[in-house]
Design a protein around this motif. Structure first.
Motif, mmCIF file in Angstrom:
data_model
loop_
_atom_site.group_PDB
_atom_site.id
_atom_site.type_symbol
_atom_site.label_atom_id
_atom_site.label_comp_id
_atom_site.label_asym_id
_atom_site.label_seq_id
_atom_site.Cartn_x
_atom_site.Cartn_y
_atom_site.Cartn_z
ATOM 1 N N LEU A 1 0.838 -1.206 0.000
ATOM 2 C CA LEU A 1 0.000 0.000 0.000
ATOM 3 C C LEU A 1 0.870 1.252 0.000
ATOM 4 C CD1 LEU A 1 -2.629 -1.115 2.673
ATOM 5 C CD2 LEU A 1 -2.874 -1.165 0.178
ATOM 6 N N ASN A 2 0.271 2.343 -0.412
ATOM 7 C CA ASN A 2 0.940 3.642 -0.370
ATOM 8 C C ASN A 2 0.423 4.387 0.854
ATOM 9 O OD1 ASN A 2 2.344 3.340 -2.895
ATOM 10 N ND2 ASN A 2 0.344 3.531 -3.848
ATOM 11 N N SER A 3 1.337 4.739 1.755
ATOM 12 C CA SER A 3 0.929 5.400 2.986
ATOM 13 C C SER A 3 1.551 6.792 3.073
ATOM 14 C CB SER A 3 1.306 4.564 4.202
ATOM 15 O OG SER A 3 2.688 4.297 4.223
ATOM 16 N N LEU A 4 0.808 7.676 3.698
ATOM 17 C CA LEU A 4 1.246 9.050 3.934
ATOM 18 C C LEU A 4 1.284 9.263 5.435
ATOM 19 C CD1 LEU A 4 1.811 12.034 3.150
ATOM 20 C CD2 LEU A 4 -0.677 12.356 3.112
ATOM 21 N N LEU A 5 2.429 9.665 5.940
ATOM 22 C CA LEU A 5 2.577 9.989 7.349
ATOM 23 C C LEU A 5 2.741 11.495 7.484
ATOM 24 C CD1 LEU A 5 3.206 9.669 10.361
ATOM 25 C CD2 LEU A 5 5.542 9.055 9.722
ATOM 26 N N LEU A 6 1.879 12.107 8.276
ATOM 27 C CA LEU A 6 1.976 13.532 8.567
ATOM 28 C C LEU A 6 2.292 13.683 10.047
ATOM 29 C CD1 LEU A 6 -1.089 14.747 6.498
ATOM 30 C CD2 LEU A 6 1.333 14.906 5.890
ATOM 31 N N ALA A 7 3.477 14.179 10.349
ATOM 32 C CA ALA A 7 3.913 14.366 11.737
ATOM 33 C C ALA A 7 3.733 15.832 12.115
ATOM 34 C CB ALA A 7 5.370 13.951 11.891
ATOM 35 N N ASP A 8 2.873 16.074 13.075
ATOM 36 C CA ASP A 8 2.559 17.441 13.503
ATOM 37 C C ASP A 8 2.739 17.514 15.014
ATOM 38 O OD1 ASP A 8 1.629 20.024 13.576
ATOM 39 O OD2 ASP A 8 -0.452 19.535 13.158
ATOM 40 N N SER A 9 3.784 17.927 15.495
ATOM 41 C CA SER A 9 4.866 18.673 14.919
ATOM 42 C C SER A 9 6.206 18.043 15.285
ATOM 43 C CB SER A 9 4.766 20.104 15.409
ATOM 44 O OG SER A 9 5.913 20.672 15.916
ATOM 45 N N THR A 10 7.123 18.046 14.335
ATOM 46 C CA THR A 10 8.441 17.501 14.620
ATOM 47 C C THR A 10 9.197 18.399 15.592
ATOM 48 O OG1 THR A 10 9.364 18.555 12.643
ATOM 49 C CG2 THR A 10 8.609 16.270 12.424
ATOM 50 N N SER A 11 8.810 19.647 15.695
ATOM 51 C CA SER A 11 9.434 20.541 16.684
ATOM 52 C C SER A 11 9.112 20.091 18.099
ATOM 53 C CB SER A 11 8.947 21.977 16.488
ATOM 54 O OG SER A 11 9.390 22.488 15.265
ATOM 55 N N ARG A 12 7.870 19.684 18.320
ATOM 56 C CA ARG A 12 7.494 19.221 19.656
ATOM 57 C C ARG A 12 8.126 17.859 19.956
ATOM 58 N NH1 ARG A 12 2.152 21.658 18.374
ATOM 59 N NH2 ARG A 12 2.263 23.741 19.262
ATOM 60 N N TRP A 13 8.302 17.058 18.919
ATOM 61 C CA TRP A 13 9.033 15.798 19.076
ATOM 62 C C TRP A 13 10.470 16.113 19.506
ATOM 63 C CZ3 TRP A 13 12.283 13.665 14.787
ATOM 64 C CH2 TRP A 13 12.844 12.421 15.114
ATOM 65 N N ALA A 14 11.104 17.076 18.829
ATOM 66 C CA ALA A 14 12.480 17.459 19.168
ATOM 67 C C ALA A 14 12.557 18.041 20.583
ATOM 68 C CB ALA A 14 13.016 18.459 18.148
ATOM 69 N N GLN A 15 11.535 18.770 20.991
ATOM 70 C CA GLN A 15 11.516 19.290 22.355
ATOM 71 C C GLN A 15 11.460 18.146 23.361
ATOM 72 O OE1 GLN A 15 8.171 21.948 22.291
ATOM 73 N NE2 GLN A 15 9.287 23.544 21.185
ATOM 74 N N ALA A 16 10.702 17.108 23.050
ATOM 75 C CA ALA A 16 10.655 15.930 23.926
ATOM 76 C C ALA A 16 12.026 15.262 23.979
ATOM 77 C CB ALA A 16 9.592 14.940 23.430
ATOM 78 N N LEU A 17 12.699 15.188 22.832
ATOM 79 C CA LEU A 17 14.050 14.622 22.805
ATOM 80 C C LEU A 17 14.992 15.450 23.663
ATOM 81 C CD1 LEU A 17 14.322 13.840 18.979
ATOM 82 C CD2 LEU A 17 14.100 12.166 20.825
ATOM 83 N N SER B 1 5.611 18.789 10.034
ATOM 84 C CA SER B 1 5.534 20.228 10.227
ATOM 85 C C SER B 1 6.533 20.635 11.296
ATOM 86 C CB SER B 1 4.115 20.659 10.622
ATOM 87 O OG SER B 1 3.792 20.189 11.906
ATOM 88 N N VAL B 2 7.192 21.741 11.048
ATOM 89 C CA VAL B 2 8.163 22.296 11.978
ATOM 90 C C VAL B 2 7.577 23.610 12.487
ATOM 91 C CG1 VAL B 2 10.543 23.102 12.253
ATOM 92 C CG2 VAL B 2 10.036 21.275 10.637
ATOM 93 N N SER B 3 7.584 23.772 13.795
ATOM 94 C CA SER B 3 7.007 24.971 14.419
ATOM 95 C C SER B 3 8.102 25.757 15.124
ATOM 96 C CB SER B 3 5.931 24.576 15.431
ATOM 97 O OG SER B 3 4.979 23.729 14.867
ATOM 98 N N PRO B 4 8.906 26.495 14.371
ATOM 99 C CA PRO B 4 10.001 27.224 15.018
ATOM 100 C C PRO B 4 9.466 28.376 15.868
ATOM 101 C CG PRO B 4 9.866 27.809 12.702
ATOM 102 C CD PRO B 4 8.850 26.713 12.938
ATOM 103 N N ALA B 5 10.000 28.485 17.072
ATOM 104 C CA ALA B 5 9.566 29.557 17.975
ATOM 105 C C ALA B 5 9.796 30.913 17.318
ATOM 106 C CB ALA B 5 10.329 29.460 19.289
ATOM 107 N N GLY B 6 8.740 31.717 17.285
ATOM 108 C CA GLY B 6 8.834 33.053 16.702
ATOM 109 C C GLY B 6 9.071 33.063 15.203
ATOM 110 N N GLY B 7 8.889 31.920 14.548
ATOM 111 C CA GLY B 7 9.099 31.857 13.106
ATOM 112 C C GLY B 7 10.563 31.927 12.713
ATOM 113 N N ASN B 8 11.475 31.625 13.644
ATOM 114 C CA ASN B 8 12.911 31.678 13.394
ATOM 115 C C ASN B 8 13.360 30.409 12.665
ATOM 116 O OD1 ASN B 8 15.673 31.891 13.439
ATOM 117 N ND2 ASN B 8 15.866 31.614 15.646
#
Length: 183
Positions: free
Chosen positions: A91-107, A156-163
């Motif tokens: 099958l063809n699958s689409l993964l949308l991760a919202d947000s990788t920034s919050r994932w990185a914050q958890a890391l 999706s990446v959510s940079p603080a202040g759009g930086n």
């Protein structure tokens, strides 16, 4: 893009019109209201591919910012593992991760608790390799049966202040094939 720029709306539209068999959404560290919005909207969105509701070909892994740090980290890996499972079924699958920034914050939080030597902005020194390893799990495979299966990842990446100069955005830019900057 920064908060309120329309990343979640863009992902909903992508989910609806993507020519894939299954859509997996990893709501990693999102605010509870955004997760509730997904759960309320998807059962009512008509899937143009099947004519049924979008929720019927979707898997949503909800993980709000109020959940434990380890759960936020695990949600992204759970989602990509599911996507790979369906790819191996042809099958063809689409993964949308919202947000990788919050994932990185958890890391970052986990790395701090483990007393690891911090990298830029206190993110783990190995952040870039983790982000690359995540996106590198996407791809097309030819199965032994001759069928093709695929995983496409949109994060999706959510940079603080759009930086866009912060580490998560920069690490993502180094590995992805396309990047949309929202403001």
């Amino acid at each position: 893009g920064p908060f309120g720029a329309g990343k979640t709306v863009l992902q909903h539209t992508t989910s609806k019109y993507a020519d894939v068999d299954i859509v997996i959404i990893a709501a990693c560290g999102e605010r509870a209201g955004e997760v509730v919005e997904i759960l309320r909207e998807f059962p009512h969105l008509k899937d143009p591919k099947t004519g049924r509701t979008l929720i019927e070909r979707s898997i949503i892994i909800c993980n709000t910012s109020s959940m434990p740090v380890a759960a936020r980290e695990a949600s992204v890996y759970t989602a990509v593992t599911l996507a790979e499972y369906y790819r191996q079924m042809g099958l063809n699958s689409l993964l949308l991760a919202d947000s990788t920034s919050r994932w990185a914050q958890a890391l970052r939080e986990m790395s701090g608790r483990l007393e690891e030597i911090p990298g830029e902005e206190a993110f783990p020194a190995y952040l870039e390799s983790l982000i690359a390893a995540f996106y590198e799990r996407a791809g097309l495979v030819k199965l032994e049966s001759g069928e093709l299966g695929s995983v496409t990842i949109g994060g999706s990446v959510s940079p603080a202040g759009g930086n866009f100069e912060e580490p998560v955005t920069q690490s993502t830019l180094k590995v992805v094939g396309a990047f949309l900057g929202l403001s």
